[in-house]
Design a protein around this motif. Structure first.
Motif, PDB file in Angstrom:
ATOM      1  N   GLY A 191      42.868  61.789  87.825  1.00 38.31           N
ATOM      2  CA  GLY A 191      43.925  62.789  87.956  1.00 38.31           C
ATOM      3  C   GLY A 191      45.064  62.585  86.974  1.00 38.31           C
ATOM      4  N   GLN A 192      45.947  63.579  86.977  1.00 38.14           N
ATOM      5  CA  GLN A 192      47.053  63.579  86.020  1.00 38.14           C
ATOM      6  C   GLN A 192      47.993  62.387  86.234  1.00 38.14           C
ATOM      7  OE1 GLN A 192      49.179  67.270  86.194  1.00 38.14           O
ATOM      8  NE2 GLN A 192      50.026  67.042  84.144  1.00 38.14           N
ATOM      9  N   ASN A 247      43.077  62.868  96.743  1.00 32.17           N
ATOM     10  CA  ASN A 247      42.739  63.299  95.382  1.00 32.17           C
ATOM     11  C   ASN A 247      43.709  64.369  94.899  1.00 32.17           C
ATOM     12  OD1 ASN A 247      39.100  62.928  95.579  1.00 32.17           O
ATOM     13  ND2 ASN A 247      40.683  61.506  94.960  1.00 32.17           N
ATOM     14  N   LYS A 248      44.090  65.228  95.803  1.00 30.60           N
ATOM     15  CA  LYS A 248      45.058  66.276  95.456  1.00 30.60           C
ATOM     16  C   LYS A 248      46.385  65.635  95.029  1.00 30.60           C
ATOM     17  CE  LYS A 248      47.777  69.793  97.672  1.00 30.60           C
ATOM     18  NZ  LYS A 248      48.257  70.224  98.986  1.00 30.60           N
ATOM     19  N   ARG A 291      46.564  64.396  91.703  1.00 31.31           N
ATOM     20  CA  ARG A 291      46.392  65.553  90.819  1.00 31.31           C
ATOM     21  C   ARG A 291      45.016  65.541  90.159  1.00 31.31           C
ATOM     22  NH1 ARG A 291      52.241  66.414  87.928  1.00 31.31           N
ATOM     23  NH2 ARG A 291      53.484  66.201  89.790  1.00 31.31           N
ATOM     24  N   ALA A 292      44.043  65.100  90.931  1.00 29.20           N
ATOM     25  CA  ALA A 292      42.641  65.218  90.514  1.00 29.20           C
ATOM     26  C   ALA A 292      42.049  66.347  91.351  1.00 29.20           C
ATOM     27  CB  ALA A 292      41.901  63.928  90.780  1.00 29.20           C
ATOM     28  N   ARG A 293      41.008  66.979  90.840  1.00 31.63           N
ATOM     29  CA  ARG A 293      40.390  68.041  91.629  1.00 31.63           C
ATOM     30  C   ARG A 293      39.631  67.414  92.801  1.00 31.63           C
ATOM     31  NH1 ARG A 293      36.239  72.877  89.913  1.00 31.63           N
ATOM     32  NH2 ARG A 293      36.197  73.803  91.956  1.00 31.63           N
ATOM     33  N   PRO A 294      39.991  67.776  94.029  1.00 28.49           N
ATOM     34  CA  PRO A 294      39.267  67.206  95.167  1.00 28.49           C
ATOM     35  C   PRO A 294      37.801  67.646  95.193  1.00 28.49           C
ATOM     36  CG  PRO A 294      41.287  68.299  95.870  1.00 28.49           C
ATOM     37  CD  PRO A 294      41.045  68.701  94.463  1.00 28.49           C
ATOM     38  N   TRP A 349      40.783  67.425  86.452  1.00 24.64           N
ATOM     39  CA  TRP A 349      42.112  67.364  87.067  1.00 24.64           C
ATOM     40  C   TRP A 349      42.342  68.577  87.971  1.00 24.64           C
ATOM     41  CZ3 TRP A 349      46.004  65.373  82.753  1.00 24.64           C
ATOM     42  CH2 TRP A 349      45.650  64.051  82.425  1.00 24.64           C
ATOM     43  N   ARG A 350      43.348  68.403  88.829  1.00 24.14           N
ATOM     44  CA  ARG A 350      43.579  69.360  89.914  1.00 24.14           C
ATOM     45  C   ARG A 350      43.930  70.781  89.473  1.00 24.14           C
ATOM     46  NH1 ARG A 350      48.943  68.247  93.156  1.00 24.14           N
ATOM     47  NH2 ARG A 350      49.755  69.204  91.261  1.00 24.14           N
ATOM     48  N   ARG A 370      41.411  74.544  87.664  1.00 27.28           N
ATOM     49  CA  ARG A 370      40.794  75.747  88.282  1.00 27.28           C
ATOM     50  C   ARG A 370      40.582  75.614  89.784  1.00 27.28           C
ATOM     51  NH1 ARG A 370      34.486  75.042  86.239  1.00 27.28           N
ATOM     52  NH2 ARG A 370      34.356  72.842  86.747  1.00 27.28           N
ATOM     53  N   TRP A 371      41.067  74.497  90.377  1.00 28.67           N
ATOM     54  CA  TRP A 371      40.857  74.295  91.818  1.00 28.67           C
ATOM     55  C   TRP A 371      41.524  75.430  92.596  1.00 28.67           C
ATOM     56  CZ3 TRP A 371      44.257  71.423  95.604  1.00 28.67           C
ATOM     57  CH2 TRP A 371      43.613  71.242  96.826  1.00 28.67           C
ATOM     58  N   LYS A 423      42.916  75.811  95.390  1.00 30.67           N
ATOM     59  CA  LYS A 423      44.161  75.640  96.137  1.00 30.67           C
ATOM     60  C   LYS A 423      45.326  75.193  95.249  1.00 30.67           C
ATOM     61  CE  LYS A 423      42.170  74.780 100.649  1.00 30.67           C
ATOM     62  NZ  LYS A 423      41.875  73.744 101.652  1.00 30.67           N
TER      63      LYS A 423
END
Lengths: 284, 114
Positions: free
Chosen positions: A185-186, A246-247, A250-253, B55-56, B59-60, B62
């Motif tokens: 994540g970021q 994960n959120k 800042r990583a995509r869950p 990374w979040r 395109r996620w 939510k």
């Protein structure tokens, strides 16, 4: 001569790299030793209470909440679902056995036939599907109620995850272990950054919980989740929490019950082997 | 007088048509550049996702930012400049996510002193 030396060198390197991967048992020992060194005054099993084992104020608040547990009505709903027969006349007991207190400790388990980790929630939904019922949604609601009921019935028993000596099972374990330790994540944080390295340290107004013992109280009842829900249902599964973490990195869950999270759970639960189940429990 | 008016109108029409076609040419160039950039950005995102490194906010569903869907929406509305700006963010985040995952390939307890 040169060829023999090269061969010997490569054989030595292969042997070294094979040795370099510790077994799950060694990982477990190192993990426990680390937390024992980090919190020398605490009994290891006390860490199942998370930050409530580390901070007196949090403990007082937590104990007050546990006097009138807000999760009780949802555990009762889970019991009702457990006992309710499916349309075909069968029930969860036909999948898991009649004694609900013996279910939680069996999961997560390695399915050698399908070569995958089976979590309790996955087994619950597969049981429903096999009996012609619609599966529950993965993260909260009925699935968390049934899981919480099974956890509640297993209170006092020890986590006992078995990693079989099967290359595929070890691969899944290693995958989960890597996920736990890899920064993502970021914010460039790993699970281990917060819950191993900085466990017990402050994160704004709160404390970071130790990874050891995390899984003992899942499904967890979180005040934050209860505030968000219309009926005060704050229960959520372990994979719901993984997604939240994960959120925050800042990583995509990943999806609940995806391979990634099931493998992570395999490792994560194994690291708490021998600790007492006290699910569900209240957390902020 | 009449001649002058006709000449002025003619000149103005000519200029407008010229400007219009230049603008249309510019717009189609922007669109083509956007489409190329979008394909590139999507490929980078898939590459990051393939190593569990996405990374979040790319395109996620939510995410409050959703840079990739926002870029597509901006392009649909004709704002290619905004779309390209957002795609640059997508590409940066996707590349960083991939590099991060590669850098963490050997992550393990040894990084934490045990």
């Amino acid at each position: 001569m040169k060829k023999i030396a090269t061969l010997l060198l490569s054989a030595g390197l292969v042997a070294m790299s094979a040795q370099a991967v510790p077994s799950p048992q060694e990982d477990l020992k190192h993990f426990r030793d680390y937390f024992q060194r980090k919190f020398p005054g605490l009994k290891l099993d006390e860490l199942r209470n998370g930050i409530n084992a580390l901070d007196e104020n949090h403990r007082m608040q937590w104990e007050a909440m546990e006097e009138f547990p807000p999760y009780e009505e949802f555990v009762d709903k889970g019991k009702a679902l457990w006992e309710k027969p499916f349309k075909n006349g069968k029930s969860f007991a036909d999948c898991f056995g009649k004694d609900p207190s013996k279910v939680r400790v069996k999961y997560p388990q390695w399915d050698a036939k399908k070569k995958r980790v089976v979590t309790l929630e996955l087994a619950i939904n597969e049981c429903r599907k096999a009996n012609g019922e619609k599966p529950f949604k993965w993260k909260k609601g009925p699935i968390a109620w049934v899981s919480a009921y099974l956890g509640y019935m297993a209170r006092g028993q020890k986590i006992h995850v078995v990693i079989p000596n099967d290359p595929d099972a070890l691969k899944a374990y290693e995958h989960g272990k890597h996920f736990f330790y890899a920064k993502r994540g970021q914010l460039n944080l790993s699970c281990a950054d917060c819950h191993v390295k900085y466990a017990g340290r402050r994160i704004r107004g709160n404390l970071l919980s130790p990874a050891l013992g995390h899984v003992t109280h899942f499904p967890v009842f979180r005040g934050k989740w209860a505030n968000k829900s219309k009926d005060g249902d704050g229960l959520g599964t372990l994979h719901r929490r993984y997604g939240g973490c994960n959120k925050q990195q800042r990583a995509r869950p990943f999806k609940a019950q995806s391979k990634v999270y099931r493998d992570l759970e395999f490792f994560h639960q194994y690291m708490s082997n021998g600790m007492t189940i006290n699910a569900p429990s209240y957390r902020e | 007088m009449k001649k002058r008016t006709i000449l002025t109108i003619g000149l103005a029409a000519l200029l407008t048509a010229g400007f219009g076609s230049a603008q249309a040419g510019h717009s189609s160039k922007l669109k083509a550049a956007y489409e190329k950039e979008l394909a590139h950005a999507k490929a980078l995102v898939e590459k990051a996702a393939s190593v569990e490194g996405e990374w979040r906010d790319i395109r996620w569903k939510k995410s409050k930012k959703k840079f990739l869907p926002s870029a597509i929406a901006a392009a649909k509305a004709g704002d290619y400049k905004k779309a390209m700006k957002l795609l640059k963010i997508v590409e940066f985040q996707a590349e960083m996510g991939y590099k991060q995952a590669m850098a963490q390939k050997n992550a393990g307890p040894q990084n934490y002193g045990f």
